[in-house]
Design an enzyme around this catalytic site. Structure first.
Site, PDB file in Angstrom:
ATOM      1  N   ASP A  65       0.635  -1.242   0.111  1.00 46.90           N
ATOM      2  CA  ASP A  65      -0.124   0.057   0.085  1.00 46.90           C
ATOM      3  C   ASP A  65       0.893   1.227   0.112  1.00 46.90           C
ATOM      4  O   ASP A  65       2.071   1.507   0.802  1.00 46.90           O
ATOM      5  CB  ASP A  65      -0.925   0.006   1.281  1.00 46.90           C
ATOM      6  CG  ASP A  65      -1.844   0.878   1.197  1.00 46.90           C
ATOM      7  OD1 ASP A  65      -1.776   2.069   0.612  1.00 46.90           O
ATOM      8  OD2 ASP A  65      -3.139   0.685   1.591  1.00 46.90           O
ATOM      9  N   LYS A 131     -10.463  16.929 -12.006  1.00 49.00           N
ATOM     10  CA  LYS A 131     -11.045  17.535 -10.664  1.00 49.00           C
ATOM     11  C   LYS A 131      -9.838  17.965  -9.811  1.00 49.00           C
ATOM     12  O   LYS A 131     -10.266  18.962  -9.108  1.00 49.00           O
ATOM     13  CB  LYS A 131     -11.464  16.139 -10.099  1.00 49.00           C
ATOM     14  CG  LYS A 131     -12.599  15.687 -10.878  1.00 49.00           C
ATOM     15  CD  LYS A 131     -13.204  14.332 -10.012  1.00 49.00           C
ATOM     16  CE  LYS A 131     -14.234  13.747 -11.009  1.00 49.00           C
ATOM     17  NZ  LYS A 131     -13.864  13.351 -12.275  1.00 49.00           N
TER      18      LYS A 131
END
Length: 336
Positions: A65, A131
């Site tokens: 991760d 975005k």
């Protein structure tokens, strides 16, 4: 063919996502890489993806991760180039889970930068989003912060030669979370939900997204944000192509969602240059925006320039979208 990829080891964070599943086979087919490492946290997605490459020793899988700094450092040992695709991407998910969004999109970016510098990685290209331009939601704000981190990472590297750049694009056709697969999954229903009839989206294929990443690695000095020129389409027109027999129900926009996508904002215009197929936003810091090495013959855009999906000069036709759907029906039929 990208010469710098010859005999190189690449690492793709979030590599089991839509981008990674396109980037890996395209890169293996087009470049003489030594190894591609898929770094992601979902063991089942890695298991499924590994089936497609079980006979190719160049593809390796690494559970981890980007939030886990130590694990990322281990994964980056011996890596030449990184494509950073890992992110929390769904707008409402980020709105309702803000701490988790920041941990992945901001803290994860910092970990990638530190690992790349300390492991002497040659180059990093981070995937961004429309975005991040004039953001109104947390996902966009976190990706703007990520973009700023990667741009500044070129100075943070000090005497190290690690270079960082960013690619920015809008709605990726066929990717998970995009509107086309959603409409396709509902195509046999009598009614399709439409958020707002005014809504427009940029349309880019995964192949085009991969090609933009390749170009960034080839062109970058460090700190550039690459924006590919792509067509726009109205959401109602998309729905009519996917399910022509369905009626439409207006359901309203989701929390944090924009009516139109934007990839170059007004504030970016003084630092933006135009090329045949893309725009390049140069860093405002360290006078890098005036660097001839980074400009490379680009044409300065107007001071009031804005690149958004509603003011675009290029629009995708219904026929073009229908042709793309016919070509990609097998992938669109897969569960979301």
């Amino acid at each position: 063919m990208l010469d710098k990829f010859n005999d190189a080891t690449l690492l793709v964070t979030g590599g089991t996502g839509s981008f990674g599943k396109t980037f890996v086979p395209m890169t293996l087919a087009s470049h003489k890489v030594k190894k591609i490492i898929i770094f992601s946290r979902d063991e089942m997605k890695q298991w499924e993806m590994a089936k497609d490459f079980q006979d190719d020793p160049r593809v390796r899988f690494f559970i981890g991760d980007v939030r886990d700094r130590e694990r990322l450092y281990r994964a980056c040992d011996g890596v030449d180039y990184i494509v950073h695709a890992a992110a929390t991407k769904i707008v409402p998910t980020a709105e309702y889970n803000p701490f988790e969004c920041i941990k992945t999109n901001v803290n994860g970016a910092m970990n990638v930068i530190d690992a790349a510098i300390d492991r002497k990685v040659k180059g990093v290209v981070a995937l961004s989003t429309d975005k991040a331009s004039s953001p109104i939601n947390l996902y966009g704000a976190s990706k703007l912060a990520s973009d700023k981190l990667f741009v500044a990472g070129n100075a943070y590297a000090g005497g190290n030669d690690t270079a960082f750049s960013v690619v920015r694009y809008g709605n990726v056709m066929g990717s998970r979370g995009s509107v086309i697969p959603f409409f396709y999954s509902q195509r046999d229903e009598d009614t399709l939900p439409i958020t707002d009839t005014r809504m427009t989206r940029f349309m880019i294929t995964l192949r085009e997204g991969v090609e933009l990443v390749w170009h960034a690695f080839e062109d970058m000095v460090g700190g550039e944000i690459y924006v590919r020129k792509i067509p726009s389409m109205n959401v109602v027109d998309i729905a009519r192509v996917v399910a022509p027999q369905a009626s439409h129900k207006i359901v309203g926009i989701r929390p944090g969602e924009k009516i139109h996508e934007q990839m170059v904002g007004l504030e970016d215009a003084p630092y933006t240059y135009e090329y045949d197929d893309y725009y390049k936003i140069l860093p405002a810091i360290h006078a890098w925006h005036s660097s001839a090495e980074r400009i490379k013959g680009g044409r300065k855009v107007a001071d009031d320039f804005v690149y958004s999906s509603d003011n675009n000069t290029e629009w995708m036709t219904s026929e073009a979208l229908a042709g793309w759907i016919d070509t990609n029906r097998e992938d669109l039929a897969k569960p979301l």
